[in-house]
Enzyme design. Sequence first.
Site, PDB file in Angstrom:
ATOM      1  N   HIS A  76       0.829  -1.204   0.000  1.00  0.00           N
ATOM      2  CA  HIS A  76       0.000   0.000   0.000  1.00  0.00           C
ATOM      3  C   HIS A  76       0.868   1.261   0.000  1.00  0.00           C
ATOM      4  O   HIS A  76       1.874   1.310   0.710  1.00  0.00           O
ATOM      5  CB  HIS A  76      -0.892   0.039   1.251  1.00  0.00           C
ATOM      6  CG  HIS A  76      -1.958  -0.988   1.242  1.00  0.00           C
ATOM      7  ND1 HIS A  76      -1.736  -2.273   1.674  1.00  0.00           N
ATOM      8  CD2 HIS A  76      -3.255  -0.928   0.856  1.00  0.00           C
ATOM      9  CE1 HIS A  76      -2.861  -2.960   1.556  1.00  0.00           C
ATOM     10  NE2 HIS A  76      -3.797  -2.175   1.057  1.00  0.00           N
ATOM     11  N   ASP A 127      26.840  -0.027  -7.105  1.00  0.00           N
ATOM     12  CA  ASP A 127      26.895   0.687  -8.379  1.00  0.00           C
ATOM     13  C   ASP A 127      28.042   1.692  -8.424  1.00  0.00           C
ATOM     14  O   ASP A 127      28.741   1.796  -9.431  1.00  0.00           O
ATOM     15  CB  ASP A 127      25.572   1.411  -8.635  1.00  0.00           C
ATOM     16  CG  ASP A 127      25.611   2.239  -9.902  1.00  0.00           C
ATOM     17  OD1 ASP A 127      25.906   1.665 -10.979  1.00  0.00           O
ATOM     18  OD2 ASP A 127      25.371   3.459  -9.829  1.00  0.00           O
TER      19      ASP A 127
END
Length: 158
Positions: A76, A127
Site C-alpha cells: 500500500h 553501483d
Amino acid sequence: MPLTHLNEENQPKMVDIGDKETTERIALASGRISMNKEAYDAIINHGVKKGPVLQTAIIAGIMAAKKTSELIPMCHPIMLNGVDIDILEEKETCSFKLYARVKTQAKTGVEMEALMSVSIGLLTIYDMVKVIDKSMTISGVMLEHKSGGKSGDYNAKK
C-alpha cells in the site's frame, strides 16, 4: 494461515485495510555489503570518482522507502513520517552494514519500506564502486524489528 492477497478465485488482490486502526508503526531493517580492501579504502578516503558513496547511499535509501509501493505490487502507498539511515564501517571485514529505520502513523506497517531502503542503499554502494570491485557481495538483508499494528512487535533472533 490463508494467503490474504488472493481472492476467492485464487487471483491476486490488494488487501482492504480500510477498517484497520491507524497506529504508530516502526520498522528497522539491515543488510551488509562486503568488498575488497581497495574498494573499502576508496569509500573511506572519498576516492570514488562518482562522488560521496555513503551519503549517496543514504539519499538513495530514503528515496527507495518513498517509492516502495510503486515497485512491490501488493504494498500500500503510505505517508512516511521519517526515514533514518545509518551506515556502520566494518574495517576488519572491509564491509559496511546499513540500517534503515522507517516510521509512520498508518493502517499498515512499514517493513517493506525499511527492507527496500536497505536494499537500494546497498545496491547504490555497489553501483558506485563496481569499477573497483565487481566481486562485492550483498548479504543478510533482514527485518530486525517492527512495532505497531495488529500483529504486535517483532524482534529478530540474534
